[in-house]
Scaffold this motif. Structure first.
Motif, PDB file in Angstrom:
ATOM      1  N   MET A 199       0.818  -1.200   0.000  1.00 45.92           N
ATOM      2  CA  MET A 199       0.000   0.000   0.000  1.00 45.92           C
ATOM      3  C   MET A 199       0.857   1.257   0.000  1.00 45.92           C
ATOM      4  N   GLN A 200       2.023   1.175   0.683  1.00 46.59           N
ATOM      5  CA  GLN A 200       2.940   2.307   0.692  1.00 46.59           C
ATOM      6  C   GLN A 200       3.507   2.596  -0.692  1.00 46.59           C
ATOM      7  N   GLN A 201       3.468   1.593  -1.576  1.00 46.59           N
ATOM      8  CA  GLN A 201       3.929   1.777  -2.945  1.00 46.59           C
ATOM      9  C   GLN A 201       2.798   2.219  -3.878  1.00 46.59           C
ATOM     10  N   GLY A 202       1.658   2.503  -3.322  1.00 43.75           N
ATOM     11  CA  GLY A 202       0.535   2.961  -4.125  1.00 43.75           C
ATOM     12  C   GLY A 202      -0.336   1.851  -4.671  1.00 43.75           C
ATOM     13  N   VAL A 203      -0.133   0.614  -4.220  1.00 43.09           N
ATOM     14  CA  VAL A 203      -0.928  -0.525  -4.693  1.00 43.09           C
ATOM     15  C   VAL A 203      -2.261  -0.555  -3.949  1.00 43.09           C
ATOM     16  N   LYS A 204      -3.356  -0.637  -4.717  1.00 45.22           N
ATOM     17  CA  LYS A 204      -4.675  -0.584  -4.100  1.00 45.22           C
ATOM     18  C   LYS A 204      -5.404  -1.944  -4.120  1.00 45.22           C
ATOM     19  N   GLU A 205      -4.987  -2.835  -5.030  1.00 50.29           N
ATOM     20  CA  GLU A 205      -5.691  -4.104  -5.191  1.00 50.29           C
ATOM     21  C   GLU A 205      -4.900  -5.248  -4.551  1.00 50.29           C
ATOM     22  N   TYR A 206      -5.597  -6.086  -3.775  1.00 49.62           N
ATOM     23  CA  TYR A 206      -4.944  -7.175  -3.040  1.00 49.62           C
ATOM     24  C   TYR A 206      -5.927  -8.341  -2.999  1.00 49.62           C
ATOM     25  N   ILE A 207      -5.592  -9.493  -3.660  1.00 47.38           N
ATOM     26  CA  ILE A 207      -6.475 -10.663  -3.659  1.00 47.38           C
ATOM     27  C   ILE A 207      -5.711 -11.863  -3.103  1.00 47.38           C
ATOM     28  N   LEU A 208      -6.457 -12.806  -2.557  1.00 45.15           N
ATOM     29  CA  LEU A 208      -5.858 -13.956  -1.866  1.00 45.15           C
ATOM     30  C   LEU A 208      -5.943 -15.230  -2.700  1.00 45.15           C
ATOM     31  N   LYS A 209      -4.894 -16.065  -2.522  1.00 44.67           N
ATOM     32  CA  LYS A 209      -4.917 -17.411  -3.102  1.00 44.67           C
ATOM     33  C   LYS A 209      -5.678 -18.353  -2.151  1.00 44.67           C
ATOM     34  N   PRO A 210      -6.297 -19.322  -2.684  1.00 49.20           N
ATOM     35  CA  PRO A 210      -6.591 -19.503  -4.113  1.00 49.20           C
ATOM     36  C   PRO A 210      -7.611 -18.467  -4.576  1.00 49.20           C
ATOM     37  N   SER A 211      -7.333 -17.834  -5.684  1.00 53.19           N
ATOM     38  CA  SER A 211      -8.165 -16.721  -6.159  1.00 53.19           C
ATOM     39  C   SER A 211      -9.330 -17.237  -6.986  1.00 53.19           C
ATOM     40  N   SER A 212     -10.464 -16.728  -6.707  1.00 50.09           N
ATOM     41  CA  SER A 212     -11.631 -17.086  -7.519  1.00 50.09           C
ATOM     42  C   SER A 212     -11.623 -16.262  -8.804  1.00 50.09           C
ATOM     43  N   LYS A 213     -12.343 -16.797  -9.800  1.00 49.04           N
ATOM     44  CA  LYS A 213     -12.442 -16.064 -11.061  1.00 49.04           C
ATOM     45  C   LYS A 213     -13.067 -14.697 -10.847  1.00 49.04           C
ATOM     46  N   GLN A 214     -14.056 -14.620  -9.972  1.00 57.02           N
ATOM     47  CA  GLN A 214     -14.747 -13.359  -9.725  1.00 57.02           C
ATOM     48  C   GLN A 214     -13.806 -12.333  -9.108  1.00 57.02           C
ATOM     49  N   ASP A 215     -12.950 -12.785  -8.156  1.00 50.92           N
ATOM     50  CA  ASP A 215     -11.994 -11.853  -7.531  1.00 50.92           C
ATOM     51  C   ASP A 215     -11.016 -11.280  -8.557  1.00 50.92           C
ATOM     52  N   ILE A 216     -10.506 -12.168  -9.427  1.00 48.43           N
ATOM     53  CA  ILE A 216      -9.530 -11.730 -10.441  1.00 48.43           C
ATOM     54  C   ILE A 216     -10.167 -10.756 -11.423  1.00 48.43           C
ATOM     55  N   VAL A 217     -11.337 -11.114 -11.923  1.00 47.74           N
ATOM     56  CA  VAL A 217     -12.016 -10.279 -12.918  1.00 47.74           C
ATOM     57  C   VAL A 217     -12.412  -8.933 -12.317  1.00 47.74           C
ATOM     58  N   THR A 218     -12.961  -8.959 -11.096  1.00 43.61           N
ATOM     59  CA  THR A 218     -13.399  -7.718 -10.457  1.00 43.61           C
ATOM     60  C   THR A 218     -12.228  -6.775 -10.219  1.00 43.61           C
ATOM     61  N   SER A 219     -11.128  -7.304  -9.691  1.00 46.84           N
ATOM     62  CA  SER A 219      -9.947  -6.462  -9.437  1.00 46.84           C
ATOM     63  C   SER A 219      -9.392  -5.884 -10.739  1.00 46.84           C
ATOM     64  N   LEU A 220      -9.289  -6.762 -11.753  1.00 46.40           N
ATOM     65  CA  LEU A 220      -8.745  -6.302 -13.031  1.00 46.40           C
ATOM     66  C   LEU A 220      -9.645  -5.247 -13.665  1.00 46.40           C
ATOM     67  N   GLN A 221     -10.948  -5.448 -13.560  1.00 49.67           N
ATOM     68  CA  GLN A 221     -11.885  -4.494 -14.147  1.00 49.67           C
ATOM     69  C   GLN A 221     -11.780  -3.133 -13.468  1.00 49.67           C
ATOM     70  N   ARG A 222     -11.631  -3.143 -12.138  1.00 45.69           N
ATOM     71  CA  ARG A 222     -11.498  -1.861 -11.423  1.00 45.69           C
ATOM     72  C   ARG A 222     -10.246  -1.111 -11.887  1.00 45.69           C
ATOM     73  N   VAL A 223      -9.122  -1.827 -11.957  1.00 42.93           N
ATOM     74  CA  VAL A 223      -7.869  -1.186 -12.367  1.00 42.93           C
ATOM     75  C   VAL A 223      -7.951  -0.729 -13.819  1.00 42.93           C
ATOM     76  N   ALA A 224      -8.530  -1.553 -14.696  1.00 48.08           N
ATOM     77  CA  ALA A 224      -8.651  -1.185 -16.111  1.00 48.08           C
ATOM     78  C   ALA A 224      -9.510   0.063 -16.282  1.00 48.08           C
ATOM     79  N   ASN A 225     -10.625   0.112 -15.549  1.00 49.20           N
ATOM     80  CA  ASN A 225     -11.488   1.302 -15.625  1.00 49.20           C
ATOM     81  C   ASN A 225     -10.749   2.552 -15.157  1.00 49.20           C
TER      82      ASN A 225
END
Length: 531
Positions: A95-121
């Motif tokens: 977070m100190q490096q400006g990273v806002k997205e953090y997901i846990l393993k094992p990652s669900s498809k929904q977690d990956i898609v949702t995080s990626l969509q937020r960053v892409a938007n």
């Protein structure tokens, strides 16, 4: 198309994330997969991805270290951190490096898609905003450029009614006190007109050249005609209007140097007419007409680069040769010295040069004398000499009578300078000597002494040497060495103490100066005098 880099030490995890990303979101592409932080850094440098899925716990360089290094390289890359360690410390570091997205393993498809969509938007929104801002800046720049040209066109037609220098200054950022017009003339050699492309190239050259040579004004470049380009010079408060000729001449000569350096004189003729400065925007039309009249007369000659206008309908040439200015300089120096004979001799040369000036008449002569007397008045003021009288030159006076009045005025000025030098200056120099006697042990300078007696450093230095036969520095040195000799009579004082007490900071330097003044080193002198 967004570029994605996937970093994970588990190959199956990398493949799974890549499959989910490419199958679930449009306009993205996976540009690479990295098994550790070191490879991730190398691939980030090579591919410049928009988004990186970064595993935290990896052998060697871990995800946190990799993020730090990649951020140094490209701060715009976004990260989605992936880890099986749901701990606060890891989250806090990224977070100190400006990273806002953090997901846990094992990652669900929904977690990956949702995080990626937020960053892409977020990336798309920022890019759109940047494009809009860039477009706005470009449109504003074009609008200002068009507005400037239109304003110049309006003032040339004497239609400027609703804008003042104050308003124009607010637009460009700075206080504007006056303005004047310059008319640039460009004519092709060997043919009648420029082609549209040639005209555009010349106009671009002129704009870039003015940017390089104009330092003390804001400029507005007007629309070009077949052979002429009007330039408006807006003078800031710090630029005295009295010096506009000096600044204008420097601009023209700077352009001419560029002209010659680039060999453009082989293709076209370059000449400039210059109008007078005015304090109100509504009067700039006069300056334009003056510049046009100057240019018209200039084009009748073949060996001149530019002309200054005196007033509407009349043009006064400012000599480009050094002779005229050298005579003025010598005249001012002679007045400063109070040398009557030299002043009268130089003034006769000045008059003879004026008599050869083309179109010499009462107004031209009066203008020339006014400028000379302003220079003399300013010089006297700089010297601290109060002499406010100026010659009274009526318009009805003939040329011969004006010359005589000018000579009489100069004679009165020189006599006043002589009186000042013999009385007032004598007291000022004695005051300076007293100042040195008191402050010789301090870091005394020529500037501080001149300021104390309210003289310019240059003139104080010259007057001091003329009066006492030595420079200011030599006199300070003499006083310091005199006091050093006196202190050496006290055996309880070391040479180093004496050195510091008389104003020197380096004993070795003091020793060299002392020997140069006395012929003996401080040690030798002390042995001779004490024993």
């Amino acid at each position: 198309m967004l570029k994605i880099l996937i970093v994970d030490d588990e190959v199956l995890e990398r493949k799974a994330v890549a499959q989910i990303v490419t199958s679930s979101i449009e306009n993205v592409t996976v540009v690479g997969e990295a098994p550790n932080g070191r490879v991730a850094i190398e691939m980030a440098q090579e591919h410049r991805p928009d988004i990186i899925f970064m595993d935290i716990k990896m052998p060697g360089i871990d995800g946190v270290q990799a993020v730090k290094e990649i951020k140094k390289m490209d701060a715009d890359i976004r990260f989605i951190m992936v880890s099986a360690f749901n701990t606060f410390e890891y989250a806090k570091e990224v977070m100190q490096q400006g990273v806002k997205e953090y997901i846990l393993k094992p990652s669900s498809k929904q977690d990956i898609v949702t995080s990626l969509q937020r960053v892409a938007n977020e990336i798309h929104t920022e890019r759109r905003q940047k494009e809009e801002q860039q477009s706005l800046r470009e449109n504003l720049s074009r609008a200002v450029s068009i507005a400037q040209k239109e304003w110049v066109s309006s003032l040339l037609m004497n239609q400027v009614q609703d804008i003042s220098f104050d308003e124009w200054g607010q637009l460009i950022g700075g206080e504007i006190t006056s303005g004047y017009m310059m008319l640039i003339y460009l004519e092709p050699k060997g043919k009648k007109t420029f082609t549209p492309v040639e005209k555009q190239n010349w106009y671009h050259w002129l704009k870039e050249g003015l940017k390089n040579v104009v330092k003390k004004h804001e400029i507005v470049i007007g629309p070009t005609t077949d052979t002429q380009v009007p330039i408006l010079f807006l003078c800031r408060k710090s630029t005295e209007k009295d010096y506009f000729k000096t600044n204008a001449q420097a601009t023209v000569e700077g352009l001419n140097r560029l002209w010659q350096t680039e060999g453009l004189e082989m293709d076209a003729v370059f000449k400039v007419g210059i109008g007078n400065p005015y304090s109100h925007a509504q009067e700039l039309n006069k300056s334009y007409h003056e510049a046009a009249l100057a240019l018209e007369q200039l084009l009748e000659t073949t060996n001149r680069l530019f002309l200054f206008s005196n007033k509407p309908g009349e043009v006064f040439e400012l000599p480009t040769e050094n002779g005229h200015f050298e005579i003025e300089k010598k005249l001012l120096d002679s007045i400063r010295q109070g040398d009557v004979n030299q002043v009268m001799f130089i003034f006769d040369s000045y008059v003879k040069r004026l008599e050869t000036t083309k179109n010499l008449n009462l107004e031209v002569l009066k203008k020339s004398f006014d400028e000379l007397f302003i220079l003399i008045s300013r010089m006297l003021h700089d010297l601290g000499i109060n002499y406010g009288r100026t010659p009274l030159i009526d318009r009805s006076d003939d040329i011969g009578f004006i010359f005589e009045k000018g000579k009489a005025h100069l004679l009165a000025v020189v006599q006043h300078v002589q009186l000042w030098r013999n009385n007032h200056a004598k007291g000022m120099l004695q005051k300076a000597k007293d100042y040195i006697e008191v402050h010789y042990a301090d870091s005394i300078t020529l500037e501080s002494a001149a300021e104390y007696v309210e003289l310019s450093p240059f003139y104080f230095s010259k007057l001091f040497k003329d009066r006492f036969g030595m420079t200011f520095i030599d006199y300070v040195t003499e006083i310091r060495i005199k006091h050093a000799k006196e202190e050496m009579l006290d055996p309880g004082k070391s040479l180093k103490e004496i050195c510091y007490s008389i104003g020197y900071k380096d004993p070795n330097y003091f020793s060299r100066v002392f020997k140069k003044q006395t012929g003996l080193s401080p040690t030798e002198f002390r042995k001779v005098t004490v024993n």
